[in-house]
Design an enzyme around this catalytic site. Sequence first.
Site, PDB file in Angstrom:
ATOM      1  CG  ASP A   1      -1.987  -1.026   1.205  1.00  0.00           C
ATOM      2  OD1 ASP A   1      -2.585  -1.217   0.132  1.00  0.00           O
ATOM      3  OD2 ASP A   1      -2.228  -1.658   2.248  1.00  0.00           O
TER       4      ASP A   1
ATOM      5  CB  SER B   1      -3.145  -7.818   5.717  1.00  0.00           C
ATOM      6  OG  SER B   1      -2.821  -6.606   6.338  1.00  0.00           O
TER       7      SER B   1
ATOM      8  CG  ASP C   1      -4.954   0.840  11.197  1.00  0.00           C
ATOM      9  OD1 ASP C   1      -5.343   0.850  12.395  1.00  0.00           O
ATOM     10  OD2 ASP C   1      -4.246  -0.056  10.713  1.00  0.00           O
TER      11      ASP C   1
ATOM     12  NE  ARG D   1      -2.010   1.385  12.353  1.00  0.00           N
ATOM     13  CZ  ARG D   1      -1.214   0.364  12.650  1.00  0.00           C
ATOM     14  NH1 ARG D   1      -0.390   0.435  13.682  1.00  0.00           N
ATOM     15  NH2 ARG D   1      -1.219  -0.736  11.931  1.00  0.00           N
TER      16      ARG D   1
HETATM   17  N1  ARG Z   1      -8.565  -4.984  13.319  1.00  0.00           N
HETATM   18  C1  ARG Z   1      -7.493  -4.589  14.158  1.00  0.00           C
HETATM   19  C2  ARG Z   1      -7.677  -3.178  14.642  1.00  0.00           C
HETATM   20  O1  ARG Z   1      -8.339  -2.431  14.003  1.00  0.00           O
HETATM   21  C3  ARG Z   1      -6.111  -4.838  13.603  1.00  0.00           C
HETATM   22  C4  ARG Z   1      -5.876  -4.632  12.170  1.00  0.00           C
HETATM   23  C5  ARG Z   1      -4.471  -4.973  11.838  1.00  0.00           C
HETATM   24  N2  ARG Z   1      -4.130  -4.796  10.496  1.00  0.00           N
HETATM   25  C6  ARG Z   1      -3.566  -5.724   9.706  1.00  0.00           C
HETATM   26  N3  ARG Z   1      -3.205  -5.359   8.546  1.00  0.00           N
HETATM   27  N4  ARG Z   1      -3.399  -6.954  10.069  1.00  0.00           N
HETATM   28  O2  ARG Z   1      -7.186  -2.789  15.677  1.00  0.00           O
END
Ligand code: ARG
Length: 396
Positions: free
Chosen positions: A13, A170, A121, A92
């Site tokens: 990305d 991912s 995110d 984040r």
């Molecule tokens: N769903 C989780 C969150 O929003 C983690 C997402 C992690 N991203 C990934 N690309 N594995 O906190």
Amino acid sequence: MKKVALAFSGGLDTTVCVSLLQEEYGYDEIVGVTVDVGQPDSEFVEAEETAAAHDLDLHVVDARSEFAALCFDSVCANATYQGYPLGTALARPIIASSIVDVAQAEGCDALAHGCTGKGNDQLRFEAVWRNTNMEVIAPVRELELTREWEQEYAAEQNLPVQAGNDGVWSIDTNLWSRSIEGGKLENPEHVPNENIYEWTAGPTDRPSTEQITIGFEDGIPVSLNGQHHEPVELITQLNKQAGTHGVGRTDMMEDRMLGLKVRENYEHPGATTLLTAHEALEQLVLTKDERDFKRHVDAEWAQKAYEGLINHPLLTALEGFIQETQSRVTGNVTIKFEGGRARPVSRESPYAAYSADAASFNTSSVGSITQQDATGIAKYHGFQGRLATTIESDTE
Ligand code: ARG
């Protein structure tokens, strides 16, 4: 000269974003920022290599201590969201504000991330970024890119993208947790293979059992087996140690902020161990009333942290209550790693709200209070219920 700071990981990305920011958005200069929140070394190598091949000016910021401190705040709040200890969520805002610092120092006009328009995110980054005067750019979301399109584009443009795990999953890794999503895992029916896990041992690869002792001061974990450890070190060590025992796996359906459900797999051996130990110590030192009320406070704290709103006034206010309670959360908890679980087996504190004498079967009185003093209370206990049921049977 238009200059943009891009949250850069070296993954697909963000690599695609570098070209798009130049070609589609007309930025002359791009500053890549990779923030260290405890990712594995290989990710920095990937970021450096990709940046070099792109001629991208890359800044690497070490935010591990700041991140670990926030993780320990989350321990004080016993924080999990639907069972997940919030690793990605907590990281984040730290990443976002580290990028703002670099962008300001570099005189950037804009901030960019490679998040999609479907996940959490984007919201967490922008909650921090929209508090600045810089423009916010989200190429993947704005141009409605798909992963397939990105893969083709990267190939066409000869972009140096490493496939990682063949691009199958991912993965988001930091000190607090490792998340695995996408690919076959998107199907909630699919039973994951052992090979999605890297931090936690499967049932056949674990040592028998082990006991460790974690020391807390004012709710903050400070030591392991009597030895002082800095937060980053302590988490890293526990990830290894509890990980070999298979502690801290979560396979769940998660309700994202936008309302979409997502199938997530997580590994978080250190987090699970520390959260379990912390809660065991609170059981010993906090009164029932505090514990009952704190459960709600903790849940609200976790909700705001999941949303990436760690500076929200509500969170700050909740923090006030939490801090007040943590002044007694000092002591030691022994945890047994057994059968993929971290089980508290002993706890001690100078602030224990517990009297062995009072609770014992072997003593008859507590100071001036005798067993017989409970008789009056026992007569009243359940009084309303008895009245209500008697009236019911009388009127039948
Ligand atoms: N769903 C989780 C969150 O929003 C983690 C997402 C992690 N991203 C990934 N690309 N594995 O906190």
